[in-house]
Design a protein around this motif. Structure first.
Motif, PDB file in Angstrom:
ATOM      1  N   THR A 145      36.705  63.007 -24.435  1.00  0.00           N
ATOM      2  CA  THR A 145      37.240  64.250 -23.879  1.00  0.00           C
ATOM      3  C   THR A 145      38.611  64.558 -24.472  1.00  0.00           C
ATOM      4  O   THR A 145      38.906  65.710 -24.807  1.00  0.00           O
TER       5      THR A 145
ATOM      6  N   GLN B 206      33.123  70.528 -17.966  1.00  0.00           N
ATOM      7  CA  GLN B 206      32.188  69.858 -17.053  1.00  0.00           C
ATOM      8  C   GLN B 206      32.039  70.638 -15.739  1.00  0.00           C
ATOM      9  O   GLN B 206      30.949  70.795 -15.219  1.00  0.00           O
TER      10      GLN B 206
ATOM     11  N   GLN C   1      27.242  77.231 -15.177  1.00  0.00           N
ATOM     12  CA  GLN C   1      27.567  76.680 -16.491  1.00  0.00           C
ATOM     13  C   GLN C   1      27.114  77.616 -17.601  1.00  0.00           C
ATOM     14  O   GLN C   1      27.775  77.731 -18.637  1.00  0.00           O
TER      15      GLN C   1
ATOM     16  N   GLU D  40      30.942  67.312 -21.718  1.00  0.00           N
ATOM     17  CA  GLU D  40      29.988  66.882 -20.688  1.00  0.00           C
ATOM     18  C   GLU D  40      29.484  68.062 -19.861  1.00  0.00           C
ATOM     19  O   GLU D  40      29.643  68.090 -18.628  1.00  0.00           O
TER      20      GLU D  40
ATOM     21  N   SER E  22      27.081  67.140 -16.830  1.00  0.00           N
ATOM     22  CA  SER E  22      27.300  65.954 -15.971  1.00  0.00           C
ATOM     23  C   SER E  22      27.428  66.283 -14.496  1.00  0.00           C
ATOM     24  O   SER E  22      27.163  65.437 -13.654  1.00  0.00           O
TER      25      SER E  22
ATOM     26  N   THR F  55      28.421  64.292 -24.577  1.00  0.00           N
ATOM     27  CA  THR F  55      27.380  64.273 -23.548  1.00  0.00           C
ATOM     28  C   THR F  55      26.771  62.892 -23.369  1.00  0.00           C
ATOM     29  O   THR F  55      26.837  62.053 -24.254  1.00  0.00           O
TER      30      THR F  55
END
Ligand code: ADP
Length: 244
Positions: free
Chosen positions: A41, A88, A147, A166, A169, A197
């Motif tokens: 990240t 995320q 998302q 991610e 997630s 991911t």
């Protein structure tokens, strides 16, 4: 399209990135895997300059930032526009509709005319399968829908590269597929993408290359079939054995 050289990032005493070198060609999809805390990240956030690297050079589409020197704020602002980031936890504005979320960047950051921005936002929401949800607020949408709004919002800025941190997630398992499908469609259209991911199936099916990071360095980089069937490095093998 992307070149990272000698990228270091330290948080206080903690050295999180310890000299990352990476090149990504235009139109390629690179999936970054690795244990929690390995710096995946942080590397993405450095590419978007959400974190300021301690040192190193990042180039995207011919624009370059050298963090061993003082980098002017205006250079950072224009550099940041080269990448679109998908988080995320979606990071949508809760008090704005899906459409307004997607319009926000082009209108506020780029100074685009509202009608143009609205038309483009509508097209993007249709593209991610949410043409009928444009007037919904985030709280009225499922995680997968939120998302997808997040992806449309990033695309609205017309970035050269899409960065995904991610992206699935936080989703319930049954909602993961719809987000991965949108990402696969984007990849098939030739978008340059870096994706952090844990979705190994996505890595197998959509990645041109997989990068395995551990303890702040790139340990191995290879085509997905090689990484998943015959990794070169012991650390990669151990990690994959643990998760598969
Ligand atoms: P990964 O994405 O591989 O799980 P991260 O890049 O999120 O790894 O984190 C790498 C390390 O950096 C972790 O030890 C994390 O606690 C630390 N870290 C990340 N962001 C910060 C921050 N803003 N301040 C201090 N430490 C941080």
């Amino acid at each position: 399209m992307i070149r990272i050289s000698g990228l270091y990032k330290q948080f206080g005493q903690l050295e999180v990135l310890k000299g990352i070198d990476l090149e990504v060609e235009k139109g390629k999809v690179v999936v970054v895997i690795g244990p929690s805390g390995s710096g995946k990240t942080t590397m993405l956030r450095c590419l978007n300059v959400l974190e300021t690297p301690t040192k190193g050079v990042i180039s995207i589409s011919g624009q370059s930032l050298d963090f061993s020197k003082e980098v002017p704020k205006k250079n950072i602002a224009s550099f940041r526009r080269l990448t679109g980031m998908v988080f995320q936890n979606y990071n949508l504005f809760p008090h704005k509709t899906a459409l307004e979320n997607v319009m926000e960047g082009p209108v506020v950051v780029k100074g685009e005319n509202k009608d143009t921005a609205r038309k483009k936002a509508q097209t993007l929401l249709e593209k991610v399968g949410l043409g009928d949800k444009q007037d919904y607020y985030p709280a009225q949408l499922s995680g997968g829908q939120q998302q997808r709004v997040g992806i449309a919002r990033a695309l609205a800025m017309e970035p050269e590269v899409m960065l995904f941190d991610e992206p699935t997630s936080a989703l319930d398992p049954e909602l993961v597929g719809e987000v991965l499908k949108v990402m696969k469609d984007l990849a098939a259209e030739g978008m340059t993408m870096i994706v952090v991911t844990h979705e190994m199936r996505f890595a197998r099916e959509a990645a041109d290359e997989v990068i395995f990071m551990d303890q702040g360095v790139v340990v191995e980089r290879n085509k997905p079939d090689v990484i998943f069937t015959n990794p070169k490095e012991e650390r990669t093998r151990k990690f994959l054995n643990m998760i598969q």
